[in-house]
Design a protein around this motif. Structure first.
Motif, PDB file in Angstrom:
ATOM      1  N   GLU A 321       0.868  -1.183   0.000  1.00 19.61           N
ATOM      2  CA  GLU A 321       0.000   0.000   0.000  1.00 19.61           C
ATOM      3  C   GLU A 321       0.901   1.228   0.000  1.00 19.61           C
ATOM      4  O   GLU A 321       1.856   1.305   0.768  1.00 19.61           O
ATOM      5  CB  GLU A 321      -0.925   0.004   1.228  1.00 19.61           C
ATOM      6  CG  GLU A 321      -2.013  -1.047   1.084  1.00 19.61           C
ATOM      7  CD  GLU A 321      -3.222  -0.798   1.985  1.00 19.61           C
ATOM      8  OE1 GLU A 321      -3.816  -1.799   2.420  1.00 19.61           O
ATOM      9  OE2 GLU A 321      -3.547   0.377   2.268  1.00 19.61           O
ATOM     10  N   PHE A 343      -7.551   4.665  -0.060  1.00 20.32           N
ATOM     11  CA  PHE A 343      -7.069   3.273  -0.059  1.00 20.32           C
ATOM     12  C   PHE A 343      -6.216   3.152  -1.320  1.00 20.32           C
ATOM     13  O   PHE A 343      -6.729   3.360  -2.432  1.00 20.32           O
ATOM     14  CB  PHE A 343      -8.283   2.321  -0.089  1.00 20.32           C
ATOM     15  CG  PHE A 343      -7.944   0.853  -0.216  1.00 20.32           C
ATOM     16  CD1 PHE A 343      -8.692   0.010  -1.036  1.00 20.32           C
ATOM     17  CD2 PHE A 343      -6.886   0.303   0.508  1.00 20.32           C
ATOM     18  CE1 PHE A 343      -8.402  -1.351  -1.139  1.00 20.32           C
ATOM     19  CE2 PHE A 343      -6.577  -1.055   0.415  1.00 20.32           C
ATOM     20  CZ  PHE A 343      -7.333  -1.879  -0.420  1.00 20.32           C
ATOM     21  N   ASN A 344      -4.919   2.870  -1.160  1.00 22.15           N
ATOM     22  CA  ASN A 344      -4.021   2.916  -2.323  1.00 22.15           C
ATOM     23  C   ASN A 344      -3.185   1.642  -2.447  1.00 22.15           C
ATOM     24  O   ASN A 344      -1.952   1.670  -2.349  1.00 22.15           O
ATOM     25  CB  ASN A 344      -3.106   4.144  -2.231  1.00 22.15           C
ATOM     26  CG  ASN A 344      -2.223   4.293  -3.469  1.00 22.15           C
ATOM     27  OD1 ASN A 344      -2.505   3.717  -4.517  1.00 22.15           O
ATOM     28  ND2 ASN A 344      -1.142   5.071  -3.337  1.00 22.15           N
ATOM     29  N   PRO A 345      -3.862   0.477  -2.652  1.00 18.45           N
ATOM     30  CA  PRO A 345      -3.077  -0.746  -2.865  1.00 18.45           C
ATOM     31  C   PRO A 345      -2.411  -0.694  -4.236  1.00 18.45           C
ATOM     32  O   PRO A 345      -3.049  -0.319  -5.228  1.00 18.45           O
ATOM     33  CB  PRO A 345      -4.131  -1.854  -2.812  1.00 18.45           C
ATOM     34  CG  PRO A 345      -5.393  -1.188  -3.274  1.00 18.45           C
ATOM     35  CD  PRO A 345      -5.297   0.245  -2.818  1.00 18.45           C
TER      36      PRO A 345
END
Ligand SMILES: CSC[C@H]1O[C@H](OP(=O)(O)O)[C@H](O)[C@@H]1O
Length: 390
Positions: A321, A343-345
């Motif tokens: 992430e 949310f930055n997967p």
């Protein structure tokens, strides 16, 4: 074809991929820490390229560790005993003092390996490369090599990782081109090209080989937010090679499949589990679902070094992430309120059931992947390509 990195005069020169396609700039690395930072910042990126950069970084680490001891040795000229110790270690004598010092060096080498592995967690090629370099140094120590010999052998091994990657990508391209239909309209995601490897590419390597055979009518390249590897890098690479390419935004992939006659999807990979579940750039899972819904075959292209035979399935793959600000901005402009949750997967996992085949340098693996990947593992272990032998 574009070069991703060069090993010149004991330095690793990296193409700075954060500057593409606007400018072509290079970064000169003479420490493993600077290579680790380049990996973390995606100045160098793509699973196989990260692996090769890490292998060269381990050579840089070894040289800095030895340099420190040589400086100490020079300062130790005041004591014959210390000089004998260092002399024994440097010239490979087998006495206790040399062995003790060699073990101290290996302990620091292990720290460099751990530091590099921590730069990005998902692409298994990174830890695969640092492990093969560290294991080789331990074998060289057991074989009684002195430091100059160890240095030369480690450099040769890193160069082998680099050269073999290009050879493997070419082989993968040949096997992959066989599954590409005539008049192919291909969709690809992110960048799995020469820029993600030491040359030729994995998914783009298949596209290059199919293009050489006159099979490629059009390639649709997803821009791949948030870092735009598809529009910035894949479109640039394919234009450089005069391969027809159309860039689309990520939310256009499904509609493009429905309206543009896309007849095959090919992407790269960052880690493949023993059952075929595959981690790749975020968005790949959605592309695979859309391909399934449209009856379009979805292929992965990846070398054996991208397989993690120790993982039973994709739930065990670590997903990186990244910083939220990569999503809150777009090309340097604000694209979301600065206090919004993000949310930055950087990756997602495509289940094996959505994958028609995995294109490797040993051939195209077909379901059931648990069986075909086990056969691949046997071939890799038997070949022992990167195992250092005295
Ligand atoms: C040839 S593997 C390339 C693979 O790596 C990319 O990730 P990143 O740009 O974050 O290093 C992407 O997942 C590609 O498919």
């Amino acid at each position: 074809m574009v070069e991703t990195m060069k090993w010149e005069n004991g330095k690793l020169i990296l193409l700075d991929q954060t500057k593409l396609p606007v400018s072509v700039e290079w970064i000169s690395c003479d420490t493993y820490q600077r290579v680790g930072k380049a990996i973390q910042k995606l100045e160098v990126r793509g699973a196989p390229a990260i692996g090769a950069a890490a292998a060269f970084a381990m050579v840089l680490a070894w040289r800095k560790i030895v340099e420190k001891y040589e400086t100490k040795r020079d300062a130790a000229n005041t004591s014959n005993m210390q000089l004998q110790t260092y002399a024994a270690m440097l010239y490979g004598s087998h006495d206790h003092a040399a062995k003790k010092l060699q073990q101290q060096l290996l302990k620091k080498f292990l720290q460099a390996r751990n530091d590099l592995d921590a730069s990005r967690p998902t692409a298994v090629n990174l830890s695969w490369a640092t492990k093969l370099m560290y294991d080789a140094a331990c074998k060289m120590s057991e074989a009684g090599l002195d430091l100059p010999q160890t240095d030369a052998e480690l450099e040769k091994l890193a160069v082998k990782v680099y050269e073999q990657d290009i050879a493997k990508n070419r082989k993968m391209g040949e096997y992959g081109a066989e599954v590409v239909p005539e008049e192919a309209v291909i969709l690809t995601h992110c960048n799995a090209g020469a820029l993600a490897t030491c040359g030729w590419g994995t998914a783009l390597g298949v596209i290059r080989s199919a293009h050489e055979q006159g099979k490629v009518k059009m390639v649709y390249s997803d821009e791949t937010r948030p870092l735009l590897q598809g529009s910035r890098l894949t479109a640039w690479e394919l234009l450089e090679d005069n391969i027809p390419v159309t860039t689309i935004t990520d939310n256009m992939a499904a509609w493009s499949m429905k309206t543009k006659g896309i007849n095959i999807v090919i992407t790269g990979a960052d880690r493949i589990a023993a059952n075929g579940d595959t981690a790749n750039k975020i968005g790949t899972y959605g592309v695979a679902l859309a391909a399934k819904a449209h009856g379009i075959p979805f292929y992965i292209a990846a070398p054996a070094s991208t397989f993690d035979f120790s993982l039973k399935n994709g739930t065990q793959i670590p997903i990186e992430e990244r910083n939220a600000n990569e999503v809150r901005s777009f090309q340097g402009k604000v694209s979301a309120p600065k206090n919004v949750n993000v949310f930055n997967p950087a990756f997602d996992v495509t289940p094996a059931k959505l994958i028609a085949g995995i294109i490797t340098e040993y051939g195209v693996l077909r379901p059931p992947f648990s069986k075909s990947i086990k056969e691949l593992k046997t071939k890799v272990l038997r070949e022992e390509l990167f195992t250092w032998k005295a």
